[in-house]
Scaffold this active site. Structure first.
Site, PDB file in Angstrom:
ATOM      1  N   GLY A  27      19.837 -27.928 -17.636  1.00  0.00           N
ATOM      2  CA  GLY A  27      19.510 -26.833 -17.331  1.00  0.00           C
ATOM      3  C   GLY A  27      18.935 -25.643 -18.469  1.00  0.00           C
ATOM      4  O   GLY A  27      18.663 -24.857 -18.451  1.00  0.00           O
ATOM      5  N   CYS A  28      19.660 -26.019 -19.784  1.00  0.00           N
ATOM      6  CA  CYS A  28      19.437 -25.311 -20.906  1.00  0.00           C
ATOM      7  C   CYS A  28      18.215 -25.441 -21.536  1.00  0.00           C
ATOM      8  O   CYS A  28      17.750 -26.350 -21.603  1.00  0.00           O
ATOM      9  CB  CYS A  28      20.491 -25.710 -22.002  1.00  0.00           C
ATOM     10  SG  CYS A  28      20.242 -25.073 -23.600  1.00  0.00           S
ATOM     11  N   GLN A  29      17.271 -24.199 -21.397  1.00  0.00           N
ATOM     12  CA  GLN A  29      16.098 -24.175 -21.875  1.00  0.00           C
ATOM     13  C   GLN A  29      15.973 -24.534 -23.141  1.00  0.00           C
ATOM     14  O   GLN A  29      14.776 -25.263 -23.611  1.00  0.00           O
ATOM     15  CB  GLN A  29      15.314 -22.886 -21.575  1.00  0.00           C
ATOM     16  CG  GLN A  29      15.355 -22.551 -20.068  1.00  0.00           C
ATOM     17  CD  GLN A  29      14.685 -21.058 -19.944  1.00  0.00           C
ATOM     18  OE1 GLN A  29      14.180 -20.579 -20.657  1.00  0.00           O
ATOM     19  NE2 GLN A  29      15.122 -20.642 -18.753  1.00  0.00           N
TER      20      GLN A  29
END
Length: 154
Positions: free
Chosen positions: A11-13
């Site tokens: 989920g870390c962009q």
């Protein structure tokens, strides 16, 4: 083209931008959750062992930014204990191709290691956290501009 084992915070962009860059360069990215991995001291040291202890840490992690943890004051044993207890404190991404490993994502270092094949880099710091102000601090990406290290059998 390389098969890249890529340990990330799902989920870390910022990690997503890094994976996209690797894929655009023709590499196959095998993403794994940094938090879900069954880390051992030996496994972590294979990635981190050549770096000074303070460089093992994700400087954007809330516990570090808030001053609850001071990576500069830790010895190897203390640091490993903290990282094994909370893998989101680990500097990321951790990448592996064959027996060689890299900590962090410096485009020049990645290019020298496995090649980015002239892929255009996105605007801004490829390592920086990418999120809106509403979620600021939740990612804790490794966007701290430190040197990046590659280790492995050469």
């Amino acid at each position: 083209m390389a098969d890249v084992l890529f340990f990330e915070k799902p989920g870390c962009q910022g990690n997503q931008r890094q994976k996209t860059l690797l894929a655009a360069a023709g590499h196959t990215v095998h993403a794994r959750s940094l938090k879900a991995e069954a880390w051992t001291a030996e496994g972590l040291l294979a990635f981190l062992g050549r770096l000074p202890v303070p460089e093992w840490f994700n400087r954007s992690a809330p516990a570090i930014k808030l001053g609850h943890i001071d990576p500069d004051a830790l010895d190897v044993r203390q640091a490993l204990s903290l990282l094994l207890e909370n893998p989101l404190l680990i500097r990321r991404p951790l990448m592996q191709v064959g027996e060689e490993r890299m900590v962090g994502f410096d485009a020049a270092a990645v290019d020298a290691w496995i090649g980015l094949r002239g892929v255009e880099l996105p605007t801004g710091n490829i390592e920086a956290c990418v999120h809106g102000t509403a979620s600021h601090g939740s990612c804790g990406s490794a966007g701290h501009g430190e040197d990046h290290a590659r280790v492995g059998n050469h």
